[in-house]
Every structure is written in structure tokens, then in C-alpha cells.
Motif scaffolding. Sequence first.
Motif, PDB file in Angstrom:
ATOM      1  N   MET A  37      43.499  -1.713   7.128  1.00  0.00           N
ATOM      2  CA  MET A  37      43.711  -1.753   8.572  1.00  0.00           C
ATOM      3  C   MET A  37      44.651  -0.632   9.017  1.00  0.00           C
ATOM      4  O   MET A  37      44.483  -0.058  10.091  1.00  0.00           O
ATOM      5  CB  MET A  37      44.289  -3.109   8.982  1.00  0.00           C
ATOM      6  N   ILE A  38      45.664  -0.337   8.183  1.00  0.00           N
ATOM      7  CA  ILE A  38      46.612   0.721   8.531  1.00  0.00           C
ATOM      8  C   ILE A  38      45.876   2.052   8.675  1.00  0.00           C
ATOM      9  O   ILE A  38      46.147   2.836   9.585  1.00  0.00           O
ATOM     10  CB  ILE A  38      47.718   0.833   7.468  1.00  0.00           C
ATOM     11  N   GLY A  39      44.915   2.301   7.767  1.00  0.00           N
ATOM     12  CA  GLY A  39      44.142   3.529   7.843  1.00  0.00           C
ATOM     13  C   GLY A  39      43.357   3.630   9.148  1.00  0.00           C
ATOM     14  O   GLY A  39      43.303   4.687   9.779  1.00  0.00           O
ATOM     15  N   MET A  40      42.742   2.499   9.556  1.00  0.00           N
ATOM     16  CA  MET A  40      42.003   2.493  10.814  1.00  0.00           C
ATOM     17  C   MET A  40      42.936   2.713  11.998  1.00  0.00           C
ATOM     18  O   MET A  40      42.612   3.446  12.944  1.00  0.00           O
ATOM     19  CB  MET A  40      41.250   1.167  10.985  1.00  0.00           C
ATOM     20  N   LEU A  41      44.116   2.090  11.940  1.00  0.00           N
ATOM     21  CA  LEU A  41      45.089   2.251  13.028  1.00  0.00           C
ATOM     22  C   LEU A  41      45.507   3.713  13.156  1.00  0.00           C
ATOM     23  O   LEU A  41      45.548   4.262  14.264  1.00  0.00           O
ATOM     24  CB  LEU A  41      46.307   1.371  12.764  1.00  0.00           C
ATOM     25  N   LEU A  42      45.804   4.361  12.035  1.00  0.00           N
ATOM     26  CA  LEU A  42      46.214   5.764  12.076  1.00  0.00           C
ATOM     27  C   LEU A  42      45.076   6.654  12.574  1.00  0.00           C
ATOM     28  O   LEU A  42      45.304   7.630  13.289  1.00  0.00           O
ATOM     29  CB  LEU A  42      46.666   6.219  10.694  1.00  0.00           C
ATOM     30  N   ARG A  43      43.829   6.300  12.205  1.00  0.00           N
ATOM     31  CA  ARG A  43      42.685   7.089  12.660  1.00  0.00           C
ATOM     32  C   ARG A  43      42.486   6.956  14.167  1.00  0.00           C
ATOM     33  O   ARG A  43      42.200   7.928  14.867  1.00  0.00           O
ATOM     34  CB  ARG A  43      41.425   6.641  11.928  1.00  0.00           C
ATOM     35  N   VAL A  44      42.645   5.736  14.677  1.00  0.00           N
ATOM     36  CA  VAL A  44      42.495   5.493  16.117  1.00  0.00           C
ATOM     37  C   VAL A  44      43.596   6.205  16.896  1.00  0.00           C
ATOM     38  O   VAL A  44      43.348   6.775  17.962  1.00  0.00           O
ATOM     39  CB  VAL A  44      42.504   3.976  16.410  1.00  0.00           C
ATOM     40  N   LEU A  45      44.816   6.188  16.365  1.00  0.00           N
ATOM     41  CA  LEU A  45      45.935   6.796  17.072  1.00  0.00           C
ATOM     42  C   LEU A  45      45.789   8.313  17.171  1.00  0.00           C
ATOM     43  O   LEU A  45      46.242   8.925  18.142  1.00  0.00           O
ATOM     44  CB  LEU A  45      47.251   6.444  16.366  1.00  0.00           C
ATOM     45  N   GLY A  46      45.161   8.927  16.168  1.00  0.00           N
ATOM     46  CA  GLY A  46      45.004  10.372  16.198  1.00  0.00           C
ATOM     47  C   GLY A  46      46.261  11.078  15.689  1.00  0.00           C
ATOM     48  O   GLY A  46      47.276  10.463  15.359  1.00  0.00           O
ATOM     49  N   ARG A  47      46.202  12.401  15.631  1.00  0.00           N
ATOM     50  CA  ARG A  47      47.290  13.186  15.027  1.00  0.00           C
ATOM     51  C   ARG A  47      48.589  13.107  15.812  1.00  0.00           C
ATOM     52  O   ARG A  47      49.672  13.173  15.236  1.00  0.00           O
ATOM     53  CB  ARG A  47      46.849  14.643  14.907  1.00  0.00           C
ATOM     54  N   ASP A  48      48.484  12.944  17.128  1.00  0.00           N
ATOM     55  CA  ASP A  48      49.708  12.951  17.940  1.00  0.00           C
ATOM     56  C   ASP A  48      50.627  11.775  17.625  1.00  0.00           C
ATOM     57  O   ASP A  48      51.850  11.892  17.718  1.00  0.00           O
ATOM     58  CB  ASP A  48      49.343  12.920  19.428  1.00  0.00           C
ATOM     59  N   TYR A  49      50.039  10.639  17.279  1.00  0.00           N
ATOM     60  CA  TYR A  49      50.847   9.438  17.066  1.00  0.00           C
ATOM     61  C   TYR A  49      50.851   8.960  15.616  1.00  0.00           C
ATOM     62  O   TYR A  49      51.560   8.000  15.290  1.00  0.00           O
ATOM     63  CB  TYR A  49      50.335   8.308  17.960  1.00  0.00           C
ATOM     64  N   ALA A  50      50.065   9.604  14.759  1.00  0.00           N
ATOM     65  CA  ALA A  50      50.014   9.164  13.358  1.00  0.00           C
ATOM     66  C   ALA A  50      51.364   9.345  12.666  1.00  0.00           C
ATOM     67  O   ALA A  50      51.820   8.462  11.924  1.00  0.00           O
ATOM     68  CB  ALA A  50      48.918   9.927  12.611  1.00  0.00           C
TER      69      ALA A  50
END
Length: 577
Positions: A1-14
Motif C-alpha cells: 500500500m505504501i508503494g501505491m501511496l507514493l505512486r499516487v502522490l507523485g515526485r513532489d510529495y513522495a
Amino acid sequence: MIGMLLRVLGRDYAQPMRRTLALMTAAAVAEGLLYALLVPVLRELFGSRPAAALPWLVAFATAFTGYGVLRYLSDRNGFRVGSAILRGMYHRLGDHLARLPIGWYDAGRVGEVSVLAGRGLLAAMSVVAHLLAPFISASVTPLTIAAVMLAYNWQLGLAALAAAPVVAAIQLWTARAMAAHDAERHERDHDAGARVIEYLQAQPVLRAGGRSAERFRLLDEALREVERVARRLTLSVLPGAVGLTLTVQAVFTGVLVLGAALALGGGIGAPELLTILVLAARCADPLLSLSDIGGKLRGARSELARLDAVLATEPLPEAAAPILPQHHGVAFESVTFRHGERTVIDEVTLEVAPGRRLAVVGPSGAGKSTLLQLLARFYDVDAGAVRVGGADVRAIATEELMARIAVVFQDVYLFDGTIEDNVRLGRPGASAAEVRAAASAARLDEVVERLPGGWSAHVGEGGALLSGGERQRVSIARALLKDAPIVLLDEVTSALDPVSEAAVHEGIERLMAGRTVVMVAHRLRTVRRAGHIVFLEDGRIAEQGSHEELLRLEGRYAAYWRLSVAALEAAAGPPIG
């Protein structure tokens, strides 16, 4: 789930998210290590010199203060990052939706996106502010405590660690069981919501036909389906929750029995046993909370998956090296466009010179409106090319293309603001005098004068407080204010009364003056004034030419013209007197 969250957030918020995760994990580890100091404290308190526990108590208090500061920083950072991410995700989602092809927005998709942009996005982003910290604490702190127990006594430590794979297996099994029903629950919720809206909107028709009771049965069945799916979902989660509770209690009991046996055998002292039991009890509380936190995380994960799917949808591609149109003419070169399995436009070739007018006529479903949408690049063609000023629209920057095109649709949508706000959408930086001039040219000033509040009058959501003709005048004034060299008109007067049609037609004539115009039209006088007419049928050009040329052909256009004249005469009725 963490991976999906980071992918959804994009580079600006990862990266901020990774720092937040590291801080939360450090706080959870610090909490577990804090309990290691209980062993020397209790050993001295139960020993021959209880006063010797004082330095350890001071150390424990100091460590607790440090943990408190770390936990405060972790929670505050989580809330701050969560708030920033939520705000940023609204902008990211909005920007992405604005770049998706218009064809992506079918009837079902609009409702889904509206739920996702509201409740769904809040649920997905609440993970950062409200769920990650307790979840990490409930997972990492017990493991840290178990490691501490292992350091003091390997037998009791191994007994405590035995719960870890069982708890992980239960969580994984529960997640899979819930996922099997979650998609169905989402679908049933969507169907029930749509049925409720349909039932409310159809009240006049249903009551007039005496069918309200039947419709209520359909709505009631949809709600019963929601209830049935919710019951199945609850039953699928219940075994995992019960299994987790029994596992934690069983492991705690096992540690208690093993500790008592070791104490009776002289393997450990009473202070160590008491400390181990305190640590074991401290492990149990967060583990038991995993069931509730895990359920919330799984619900948020489903919303994250839907958000991820939307963000993964590819927008229309932008040219790497955009080019500028050389003039204001438009052309279709062997254009073919398919929607699903259906070919809507089939090998269409035509050209409109700068400043000329083209009228597109034909039966419903012939692809007339699709031609306008391809010209505005709401879709990309499957074959051929659509050109503006000699340049393929796919090679023109979107902002540049839209700056050259003004579109007036049959169905006008107005935003819930004032009339002036809606007119200014054509050119936000226009002066008040320019707005008034555009309104006057569209005869919108007549509407403003009779509305309470004048220019400050609110039009309601979608323009519900204005009539169809009044909304159309706002749309024409908006297009006039934009002052684009190319105008696309889509049956703008087909549903208006004669008085409104006359006013709108006058505004349309002013809008078309000196501009390149492509119009979908049914009204006779609008068609006759076009320099070139195309009769479209089944996505192909059946006939084309001037009005007089097409009448002489005695083909499809001539038959259409005669039917239109007959319909107009029938609507006018017999002469009076």
C-alpha cells in the motif's frame, strides 16, 4: 500500500512522505525501547535496595520525555504533510482531469469522479494524517518490545515473536477476503446512488404515469443489495478480527505460563518475570488495534486504487516541439474516428478557407458534432489529420489551439456565480467596458436589465436560474469576449422559442462576422447563409456544395430541405382570416 501511496502522490510529495514514514517509524521504535528500562527499574524496586531504582527512574523519565517530543514531532509532521498533500492532490487531480480526452467522461464516469474528488480523495489522503502513525506504531512497537524481551530472555522472546507470522497471516487473509467484496460494495453503492437520483428526478413523469410505486420497488431492491453486500463484507472480516484476538490472547497466555515455569525453576527472577509480563501486555494492546486500523486502511486502499487508476489514464499527448498555425483556415484530411467498435467519422475530407462559413447538416447520429469536437481536439483521430492554419492540431500546443477557437454548444453550462463571472470566462483579463460591449452584442444586456441584482445576479448551478435562451446569450457573449478567429457552433438555436431564437441569432451573426465558422445547424436561415454546406450521413460526406447547388442535385440535402420547410409551415399553422 505504501508503494501505491507514493505512486499516487507523485515526485513532489513522495520525498516528504518518506521523511514522515521515517519519523513515525523512529517514534514507534523509541516507544518499544523505552520499555526496556522497566527491567532495571523493577529489579531494583523488588531487590534489597529499592532506593537504587531512583537513577533508573530518572533515566526512564528522561527517555519518556524524549519519546514524547519525538512522538509530538512525528504526529505534527504527519498532520502538516497530510494537509499539504490533500491540497496538492486536489490540484493534481483537477489538472489531470482537465487534460483527459472528453470521450473519457461518459455518464457513469462523471458520477464516479465526483465521488472520488470528494469523499474518495479525503478517505485516501486521511491515511497520511490519521492512519499511518497508529498503524506503524501498532506494527513496529510490538516487534521492538519482542526484541527487547529476546535480549533479556531468549525463551520468552521467541514465544512473543511466535505471534508475528500468525498476525501477519491473519491480516493478509482478512485483506484478501475484504478485497473480494469491496469492488462489489463500491458497485452497489454507485448503483443505489444513481437509482436514488433517478427516482427523485423522474418524479413528475412517474406520478403522471402512476408508476411511482413500481419505481420505489426498484429503488428498494437496490438498497437491499447494498445491505446484502455490507453484510457479506462484515462476515468476511469477522473471522479475521476474532482470530487476531484469540491469537494475541493465546500468545500472552503462553508467555505467562512459560514465564511462571522459568521463575519456578529459577531461570529468571520475579522482577524480570513481572517486567516481561508488562512488556507482553504492552504488546497486546497495539496488536489488538490492528484489526480496526487495518479495516480503515483497506477501505482507504480501495479509494487509493481508484485514484491511482484515474491518474494513470493517459491524457492526449502534447507535441514536444509545438508549431504555430499560419492562418485561420481549417481542414479535415481523410479523417477517420472510431468510438468503441463504431466508426463515427469515415474518411472525411473537407476544407474551410479563412473567414468562410461551413454548415454541417444531416440526420441524428451522423457524426456532425463529432467533427466539431475533433477540430477542438476533444478527441484525437484514428486516421488522417485535422488541421488549423495548416498545422495538425496534434502538433499545436493545447493553450494555443484553444486560444484560436470559440465554441458555442447547444447545451450551455454556467457556473454558480454572477452573469459577469460567467461572461469573463471568455477572457478573464477583459475590462468592464469590453464585457459590457460583448454582452450588448449578444443582447445579454436585455437579460441583465430585468434581473434583480443586474450584473451581480447569480445564475445558479448550471445556470438553472436562467432560461435556455438566456443561457445561450451568456455563452455567445463569452465567445464574443474571447474574440477567437475560429468559431464552432453546435445547434445553438435548435431548442429555443421564436423570441429567444431571434435574439440569439442576432448575437450569432455578430459572432460569426469576419471569422472562420464551422456550424452544425438545422435552422433553415442559418444553413442558407453558409458559403458551403456538407450533408453528413453515417459518418461520410454524402453531398456538399452551396445551398442552390445542392437543391439542384435533388439528392439527400434537397429531401432534407423539403422536409424542413414542410415542418416549419406545419408549425406555423394555417393563415388567420
